[in-house]
Write a protein that holds these residues in place. Structure first.
Motif, PDB file in Angstrom:
ATOM      1  N   SER A   1      -3.475   0.881  -3.721  1.00  0.00           N
ATOM      2  CA  SER A   1      -2.517   1.991  -3.609  1.00  0.00           C
ATOM      3  C   SER A   1      -2.931   3.175  -4.474  1.00  0.00           C
ATOM      4  O   SER A   1      -3.492   2.998  -5.569  1.00  0.00           O
TER       5      SER A   1
ATOM      6  N   SER B   1       2.545   2.384  -6.884  1.00  0.00           N
ATOM      7  CA  SER B   1       2.863   1.021  -6.454  1.00  0.00           C
ATOM      8  C   SER B   1       2.412  -0.033  -7.460  1.00  0.00           C
ATOM      9  O   SER B   1       3.150  -0.995  -7.740  1.00  0.00           O
TER      10      SER B   1
ATOM     11  N   ASN C   1      -1.405  -5.697  -4.225  1.00  0.00           N
ATOM     12  CA  ASN C   1      -1.571  -4.246  -4.252  1.00  0.00           C
ATOM     13  C   ASN C   1      -2.923  -3.908  -3.646  1.00  0.00           C
ATOM     14  O   ASN C   1      -3.978  -4.174  -4.234  1.00  0.00           O
TER      15      ASN C   1
ATOM     16  N   ASN D   1      -8.691  -1.251  -1.683  1.00  0.00           N
ATOM     17  CA  ASN D   1      -8.094  -1.149  -0.357  1.00  0.00           C
ATOM     18  C   ASN D   1      -8.973  -1.802   0.707  1.00  0.00           C
ATOM     19  O   ASN D   1     -10.158  -1.521   0.819  1.00  0.00           O
TER      20      ASN D   1
ATOM     21  N   TYR E   1       0.855  -1.189   0.000  1.00  0.00           N
ATOM     22  CA  TYR E   1       0.000   0.000   0.000  1.00  0.00           C
ATOM     23  C   TYR E   1       0.891   1.239   0.000  1.00  0.00           C
ATOM     24  O   TYR E   1       1.603   1.496   0.976  1.00  0.00           O
ATOM     25  N   ASN E   2       0.859   1.969  -1.102  1.00  0.00           N
ATOM     26  CA  ASN E   2       1.620   3.226  -1.236  1.00  0.00           C
ATOM     27  C   ASN E   2       3.079   3.066  -0.769  1.00  0.00           C
ATOM     28  O   ASN E   2       3.558   3.807   0.089  1.00  0.00           O
TER      29      ASN E   2
END
Length: 346
Positions: free
Chosen positions: A39, A43, A36, A64, A9-10
């Protein structure tokens, strides 16, 4: 042989270093599962580029849902006999998984633990466990689980074991058979809960004394920045831990360590409220500190605490807590945080 699960994440600035340390593993029979988790930086693009360079890299792209859900998705997708976890801003030594697999295999253990290296702007610091060798079932609670929950006392020199899955290699069969998953409701300590449950279900744990995992400490980490609703989330995770131990019939045996954990949560929460990056007015900060100190469970635990052999600085903090000295604690932690920040910059 090994599925390495990386929740992303990021983390674009760190991904190349992280994944490069995995593709260069001396153990070649691995799969690297990048999840992922919605993100908003680059990313996903970095993950896609990395996946194109090595067919052992598998990419899962999802909305997310938090680190626990991402790790669970990685476990569901895993095909390896063993599972390992790496955070996307960290990296590992090239021989980590080959050595840990060898240690685990020779010991015929369910879990292998290694040491780690703390990486900060100030330098590199290996963090080593006192425990070594093979820990049999009858010693797992006292040697491992108890020390993951908290150190035995506030005496100088006492240490705990960081409850992170990133230092583990686990038989995936153990996680599946015992239905062990990361709790999506928990924002802090989700690692610790999985570690404790896996350890309790394990018949044997092998300790590899190598420090293979490199843990990057950020300025945004818990001790370095203000976290909103930190105390509430920590207490929520503590209740989950307490329930887990009660379910396994170990809560009474580990009651003293649970007490220690609860005090540590309070200490971290007080420092968090007094942190300079907390945007609330001073009066609100002091009010929040007072509310933490009035917690009946905390007050009961503090009455049982023996301060006779506690080091001086910690004794001051605990004495002020016992007296519910909210203003003094606010001033103390405000000063302590400023001194720590100044030393960090210097």
């Amino acid at each position: 042989m090994v599925s390495i699960i990386v929740p992303v994440y990021n983390a674009a600035p760190y991904l190349n270093q992280c994944v490069d340390s995995l593709t260069k593993q001396t153990l070649k029979e691995i799969e690297i599962i990048l999840i992922n988790d919605g993100s908003t930086d680059d990313s996903l693009a970095v993950c896609m580029a990395l996946a194109a360079t090595d067919d052992r890299i598998r990419l899962i792209d999802k909305p997310n849902g938090g680190v626990s859900e991402a790790r669970n998705d990685g476990l569901r997708a895993a095909t390896g006999e063993y599972a390992g976890f790496v955070d996307p801003d960290d990296w590992v030594d090239e021989g980590m998984y080959e050595r840990m697999l060898a240690t685990l295999t020779v010991a015929q253990a369910d879990i292998c633990m290694c040491n780690y290296v703390k990486e900060t702007k100030e330098g590199t610091e290996p963090v080593l466990m006192k425990q070594t060798g093979i820990i049999e079932r009858n010693a797992i609670i006292g040697d491992i689980v108890a020390n993951v929950i908290a150190k035995p006392s506030f005496k100088s020199g006492e240490t705990d074991i960081m409850g992170s899955v990133c230092r583990l290699l686990i038989k995936r069969e153990l996680l599946e058979n015992e239905n062990i998953w990361f709790d999506k409701e928990v924002a802090f300590m989700e690692d610790l809960l999985v570690c404790v449950e896996a350890f309790l279900k394990s018949g044997r744990i092998a300790i590899d004394d190598g420090a293979y995992y490199h843990y990057r400490v950020h300025e945004s980490s818990v001790v370095n920045s203000y976290k909103k609703a930190f105390h509430e989330r920590q207490v929520q995770a503590f209740r989950k831990l307490q329930s887990l131990l009660e379910r396994e019939g170990k809560a009474d045996e580990l009651a003293q360590r649970l007490d220690m954990r609860y005090i540590i949560i309070a200490l971290l929460s007080l420092a968090n409220e007094a942190h300079k990056s907390n945007p609330q007015p001073m009066g609100t900060k002091i009010k929040n500190i007072a509310a933490i100190l009035k917690d009946p469970a905390l007050k009961t635990i503090l009455t049982r605490l023996d301060l006779s052999e506690v080091e001086s600085r910690k004794k001051l903090e605990l004495t002020l807590m016992k007296r519910e000295a909210s203003i003094a604690l606010y001033l103390y932690y405000s000063l302590f945080n400023r001194i720590k920040a100044a030393l960090g910059k210097g």
